[in-house]
Write an enzyme that holds these catalytic residues in place. Structure first.
Site, PDB file in Angstrom:
ATOM      1  N   ARG A 199      15.678   3.099  53.942  1.00 58.86           N
ATOM      2  CA  ARG A 199      17.017   3.387  53.437  1.00 58.86           C
ATOM      3  C   ARG A 199      17.931   2.253  53.890  1.00 58.86           C
ATOM      4  NH1 ARG A 199      20.485   5.828  57.159  1.00 58.86           N
ATOM      5  NH2 ARG A 199      19.575   6.060  59.218  1.00 58.86           N
ATOM      6  N   ARG A 241      28.323   2.748  54.170  1.00 59.54           N
ATOM      7  CA  ARG A 241      29.428   3.503  54.748  1.00 59.54           C
ATOM      8  C   ARG A 241      30.664   3.321  53.884  1.00 59.54           C
ATOM      9  NH1 ARG A 241      29.201   1.955  61.071  1.00 59.54           N
ATOM     10  NH2 ARG A 241      27.023   2.486  61.460  1.00 59.54           N
ATOM     11  N   ARG A 296       5.783 -10.750  65.101  1.00 60.96           N
ATOM     12  CA  ARG A 296       6.663 -11.853  64.739  1.00 60.96           C
ATOM     13  C   ARG A 296       7.323 -12.332  66.034  1.00 60.96           C
ATOM     14  NH1 ARG A 296       6.810 -15.124  60.819  1.00 60.96           N
ATOM     15  NH2 ARG A 296       9.071 -15.129  60.511  1.00 60.96           N
ATOM     16  N   ARG A 341      20.590 -15.984  62.854  1.00 61.41           N
ATOM     17  CA  ARG A 341      21.909 -15.662  63.383  1.00 61.41           C
ATOM     18  C   ARG A 341      22.291 -16.612  64.507  1.00 61.41           C
ATOM     19  NH1 ARG A 341      21.129  -9.761  66.374  1.00 61.41           N
ATOM     20  NH2 ARG A 341      19.483 -10.340  67.820  1.00 61.41           N
ATOM     21  N   GLU A 367      18.936 -18.339  66.515  1.00 64.05           N
ATOM     22  CA  GLU A 367      17.649 -17.631  66.524  1.00 64.05           C
ATOM     23  C   GLU A 367      16.838 -18.026  65.288  1.00 64.05           C
ATOM     24  OE1 GLU A 367      17.850 -13.416  66.959  1.00 64.05           O
ATOM     25  OE2 GLU A 367      18.973 -13.501  68.837  1.00 64.05           O
ATOM     26  N   TYR A 422       8.269  -0.996  68.238  1.00 57.94           N
ATOM     27  CA  TYR A 422       9.578  -1.613  68.440  1.00 57.94           C
ATOM     28  C   TYR A 422      10.511  -0.581  69.054  1.00 57.94           C
ATOM     29  CZ  TYR A 422      13.938  -4.001  68.089  1.00 57.94           C
ATOM     30  OH  TYR A 422      15.135  -4.583  68.429  1.00 57.94           O
ATOM     31  N   ASP A 446      14.196   0.226  71.061  1.00 55.68           N
ATOM     32  CA  ASP A 446      15.493  -0.174  71.589  1.00 55.68           C
ATOM     33  C   ASP A 446      15.487   0.107  73.090  1.00 55.68           C
ATOM     34  OD1 ASP A 446      16.742  -1.078  69.241  1.00 55.68           O
ATOM     35  OD2 ASP A 446      17.275   0.959  68.636  1.00 55.68           O
TER      36      ASP A 446
END
Length: 365
Positions: free
Chosen positions: A171, A175, A248, A279, A299, A346, A348
């Site tokens: 998805r 917003r 990666r 970025r 990066e 992955y 956080d």
């Protein structure tokens, strides 16, 4: 000297586990092959600025217990992640919100924005997306996809969007408010003084040894403790018997500039495919710095190989099958596996901490 736990890796999982074990009276030795503690959250001080050496780390969570836990070691500031996207010199707010839609189409109301997106989705006419490109187009239409998703995603994965599976983008949050806060989480911030304060707090009073390669002295190190906590690559632990897991990686180019303010924001994404980096970070803005100089980091996503740091697991079908074999194998051993590399997931930061605390609760309570 005999230890209760040998903890391989001084990142968040290892540091949290060591701290909780010490509270239970356990004797721990934490080792790491790098010359510093903290794993990927390590900060290097340059010109009085805490530089996120391995990419931006912005703490965010909805879990008050986790937020209170990290704040018990170091105070967190009020930093709110509000990245900006640069597409061929045009600037757009992220995440996709009313500011973004105004910048794209000059629409001023949510209904106008929804109408443009719906019309673009209709024009694309994709009913059953077969790849990432079709999936994104079916969700947000042509403008958002081509300016803000396509180039960035292709750089990140090193593949054309048409070659990537649709499931990567389940998805795309849209917003319909003028809110540039990237995360929806209730709690968010950066440690005042950098992440090293958090790691040093967790490892206070615990023996640590740096620049120690576990695999070079594996037998001797394992013999030093009753149990091993391993936070490295699970396939490497088992000598790649079922094959190598894929990742990666990233290359970081750090620059110190004789400027007070380079880009006016901590994170600016470069979404055009002709710019090789994804970025630029300007680290002083994570802590509202007023230093005379600034440090920026570009990066560059790259293919992972054995001599590079693994950052993002490639959780496709092939790698998931390989990992499941290692996981089954690990469940038969008296080894505690935890963290991003050991669990091939992955995470956080708040998820790593929650995983370590859950593991400790199971063992010690």
């Amino acid at each position: 000297m005999k230890y209760d736990y040998l903890i391989v890796g001084a990142g968040l999982f290892g540091a949290v586990f060591a701290h909780e074990a010490k509270k239970k009276g356990k004797k721990c030795l934490v080792i790491d092959k790098r010359p510093h503690l903290g794993g990927n959250v390590y900060c290097e001080e340059v010109e009085g600025i805490n530089v996120h050496k391995y990419g931006a780390h912005i703490f965010h969570t909805n879990d008050k217990a986790i937020w209170d836990y990290v704040n018990s070691f170091v105070e967190f500031n009020r930093y709110t992640n509000s990245p900006v996207a640069n597409y061929q010199g045009e600037l757009y707010n992220l995440p996709f919100n009313m500011n973004t839609f105004y910048q794209l189409w000059k629409v001023k109301t949510p209904e106008e924005a929804k109408s443009v997106i719906a019309e673009q989705v209709r024009e694309v006419g994709v009913k059953n997306p077969k790849n990432l490109e079709e999936q994104a187009l079916s969700l947000v239409g042509k403008d958002i996809y081509e300016k803000l998703i396509k180039g960035y995603t292709e750089k990140q994965w090193g593949r054309k969007a048409k070659e990537l599976p649709a499931f990567i983008i389940k998805r795309l949050p849209l917003r319909f408010t003028f809110d540039n806060n990237y995360f929806n989480d209730k709690y968010q911030g950066i440690p005042v003084g950098g992440y090293n304060k958090l790691i040093n707090g967790l490892l206070d009073g615990i023996e640590t040894r740096l620049e120690v390669d576990f695999f070079k002295d594996k037998t001797e190190l394992v013999a030093m403790a009753d149990q091993v906590v391993f936070t490295g690559k699970i396939d490497e632990f088992y000598d790649y018997r079922y094959g190598k897991l894929e990742y990666r990686s990233l290359d970081f180019k750090h620059e110190t500039l004789d400027l007070e303010n380079y880009q006016g924001n901590a994170v600016v994404n470069y979404t055009a495919s002709d710019i090789p980096y994804t970025r630029i970070l300007e680290h002083k803005h994570f802590e509202f710095g007023t230093q005379k100089k600034t440090v920026i980091t570009k990066e560059y996503p790259t293919e992972w190989s054995g001599n590079k740091e693994p950052y993002y697991p490639i959780n496709d079908e092939r790698n998931s099958e390989i990992y499941s074999k290692y996981k089954t194998l690990s469940e038969k051993d008296n080894i505690i596996f935890g963290g991003r590399l050991a669990e091939y997931k992955y995470y956080d930061m708040h998820q790593v901490i929650a995983s370590a605390l859950a593991k400790c609760k199971k063992i010690f309570n």
